[in-house]
Design a protein around this motif. Structure first.
Motif, short mmCIF file in Angstrom:
data_model
loop_
_atom_site.label_atom_id
_atom_site.label_comp_id
_atom_site.label_asym_id
_atom_site.label_seq_id
_atom_site.Cartn_x
_atom_site.Cartn_y
_atom_site.Cartn_z
N LEU A 36 -4.11 28.41 23.43
CA LEU A 36 -4.73 27.46 22.51
C LEU A 36 -6.15 27.10 22.98
CD1 LEU A 36 -1.91 24.98 21.49
CD2 LEU A 36 -3.06 26.67 20.08
N VAL A 37 -6.34 27.00 24.26
CA VAL A 37 -7.67 26.70 24.80
C VAL A 37 -8.63 27.84 24.44
CG1 VAL A 37 -9.01 26.43 26.93
CG2 VAL A 37 -6.84 25.21 26.64
N LYS A 38 -8.15 29.06 24.56
CA LYS A 38 -8.99 30.22 24.22
C LYS A 38 -9.35 30.22 22.74
CE LYS A 38 -9.15 35.24 24.65
NZ LYS A 38 -8.47 36.44 25.11
N VAL A 39 -8.37 29.94 21.87
CA VAL A 39 -8.63 29.89 20.43
C VAL A 39 -9.61 28.76 20.11
CG1 VAL A 39 -7.58 29.40 18.17
CG2 VAL A 39 -6.45 30.93 19.77
N ALA A 40 -9.43 27.61 20.74
CA ALA A 40 -10.33 26.47 20.48
C ALA A 40 -11.76 26.81 20.88
CB ALA A 40 -9.84 25.24 21.24
N LYS A 41 -11.95 27.48 21.99
CA LYS A 41 -13.30 27.86 22.41
C LYS A 41 -13.90 28.88 21.45
CE LYS A 41 -12.74 26.89 27.32
NZ LYS A 41 -12.70 27.45 28.68
N THR A 42 -13.08 29.81 20.97
CA THR A 42 -13.57 30.80 20.01
C THR A 42 -13.98 30.13 18.71
OG1 THR A 42 -12.14 32.49 20.97
CG2 THR A 42 -12.98 32.90 18.75
N LEU A 43 -13.13 29.23 18.21
CA LEU A 43 -13.45 28.52 16.96
C LEU A 43 -14.70 27.65 17.12
CD1 LEU A 43 -9.93 27.43 15.68
CD2 LEU A 43 -11.37 29.29 14.85
N ALA A 44 -14.86 27.04 18.28
CA ALA A 44 -16.05 26.22 18.51
C ALA A 44 -17.30 27.09 18.47
CB ALA A 44 -15.93 25.49 19.85
N GLY A 45 -17.20 28.31 18.96
CA GLY A 45 -18.34 29.21 18.93
C GLY A 45 -18.71 29.66 17.52
N TYR A 46 -17.72 29.75 16.65
CA TYR A 46 -17.94 30.17 15.26
C TYR A 46 -17.97 28.98 14.29
CZ TYR A 46 -17.17 34.99 16.67
OH TYR A 46 -17.28 36.23 17.26
N ARG A 47 -18.09 27.78 14.82
CA ARG A 47 -18.03 26.57 14.00
C ARG A 47 -19.01 26.60 12.82
NH1 ARG A 47 -18.58 22.34 17.70
NH2 ARG A 47 -20.78 22.84 17.73
N THR A 48 -20.24 27.01 13.06
CA THR A 48 -21.25 27.01 12.00
C THR A 48 -20.83 27.94 10.85
OG1 THR A 48 -22.97 26.60 13.63
CG2 THR A 48 -23.68 27.42 11.49
N GLY A 49 -20.40 29.13 11.18
CA GLY A 49 -19.97 30.07 10.15
C GLY A 49 -18.74 29.59 9.41
N LEU A 50 -17.78 29.02 10.13
CA LEU A 50 -16.57 28.52 9.49
C LEU A 50 -16.89 27.39 8.52
CD1 LEU A 50 -14.19 28.48 12.57
CD2 LEU A 50 -14.02 29.98 10.58
N LEU A 51 -17.76 26.48 8.93
CA LEU A 51 -18.09 25.34 8.08
C LEU A 51 -18.99 25.74 6.91
CD1 LEU A 51 -18.60 22.59 10.79
CD2 LEU A 51 -16.68 22.87 9.24
N ASN A 52 -19.73 26.82 7.05
CA ASN A 52 -20.56 27.27 5.93
C ASN A 52 -19.73 27.68 4.72
OD1 ASN A 52 -23.10 26.83 6.90
ND2 ASN A 52 -23.31 28.87 7.79
N TYR A 53 -18.48 28.05 4.95
CA TYR A 53 -17.60 28.38 3.83
C TYR A 53 -17.48 27.20 2.86
CZ TYR A 53 -13.43 29.34 1.13
OH TYR A 53 -12.56 29.51 0.10
N PHE A 54 -17.54 25.99 3.38
CA PHE A 54 -17.36 24.81 2.52
C PHE A 54 -18.63 24.49 1.75
CE2 PHE A 54 -14.06 24.61 5.65
CZ PHE A 54 -12.96 24.34 4.87
N LYS A 55 -19.76 25.02 2.17
CA LYS A 55 -21.00 24.88 1.40
C LYS A 55 -21.11 25.99 0.36
CE LYS A 55 -23.77 22.64 4.97
NZ LYS A 55 -24.92 22.78 5.84
N HIS A 56 -20.73 27.20 0.75
CA HIS A 56 -20.80 28.37 -0.12
C HIS A 56 -19.49 29.14 0.01
CE1 HIS A 56 -25.07 27.49 -0.25
NE2 HIS A 56 -25.06 27.48 1.07
N PRO A 57 -18.50 28.88 -0.84
CA PRO A 57 -17.18 29.50 -0.69
C PRO A 57 -17.17 30.97 -1.09
CG PRO A 57 -17.21 28.09 -2.61
CD PRO A 57 -18.53 27.92 -1.94
N ILE A 58 -17.80 31.79 -0.28
CA ILE A 58 -17.86 33.23 -0.51
C ILE A 58 -17.20 33.91 0.68
CG2 ILE A 58 -19.39 35.20 -0.80
CD1 ILE A 58 -21.51 33.19 -1.80
N THR A 59 -16.36 34.90 0.39
CA THR A 59 -15.73 35.65 1.47
C THR A 59 -15.96 37.14 1.26
OG1 THR A 59 -13.60 35.95 0.38
CG2 THR A 59 -13.90 33.91 1.63
N SER A 60 -15.66 37.90 2.27
CA SER A 60 -15.78 39.35 2.18
C SER A 60 -14.41 40.00 1.99
CB SER A 60 -16.45 39.89 3.45
OG SER A 60 -15.65 39.59 4.57
#
Length: 102
Positions: A36-60
Motif C-alpha cells: 500500500l505504501v508503494k501504491v500511495a507513492k506511485t499515486l502521489a507521483g501521478y496526482r496531477t494527471g489523475l486529477l486532470n481527469y476531473f477537469k477534462h474527462p477524456i481517456t485513451s
C-alpha cells in the motif's frame, strides 16, 4: 483499501477528488503495509494527471482497446501466408466480436 480507492472515480468535482486522493494516500502511508505504501507513492507521483481527469474527462480507453485487438490479431496471424490478408483483417477488425471460450 483497494475497494475504497475505486470510489475515487465516482467523485464529482476536482476538489472532492483531490481531498479523497490525499486522504487515501495518507491512510495508506500510515498503514505501514509495504504494498500500500508503494501504491500511495506511485499515486502521489501521478496526482496531477489523475486529477486532470476531473477537469477534462477524456481517456485513451478506445485506443487501448483497438491496440489490444490488433495485438490479438497479430498472435492469431502467425499462420497467415501473405501480408495483404493480414492488412484486410486489420481493416475489418472493428466488425469482429470476441467471445470467451472454455
Amino acid at each position: 483499501m483497494k475497494e475504497q480507492l475505486r470510489l475515487f472515480w465516482d467523485k464529482d468535482t476536482w476538489d472532492a477528488a483531490k481531498a479523497f486522493l490525499e486522504t487515501w494516500c495518507r491512510d495508506a502511508l500510515q498503514s505501514g503495509i509495504k504494498q500500500l505504501v508503494k501504491v500511495a507513492k506511485t499515486l502521489a507521483g501521478y496526482r496531477t494527471g489523475l486529477l486532470n481527469y476531473f477537469k477534462h474527462p477524456i481517456t485513451s480507453a478506445m485506443v487501448e482497446g483497438i491496440n489490444n485487438k490488433i495485438k490479438t490479431l497479430k498472435r492469431q496471424a502467425y499462420g497467415f501466408r501473405d501480408k495483404e490478408y493480414f492488412i484486410l483483417r486489420l481493416y475489418h477488425l472493428h466488425t469482429q466480436r470476441y467471445a470467451l471460450t472454455g
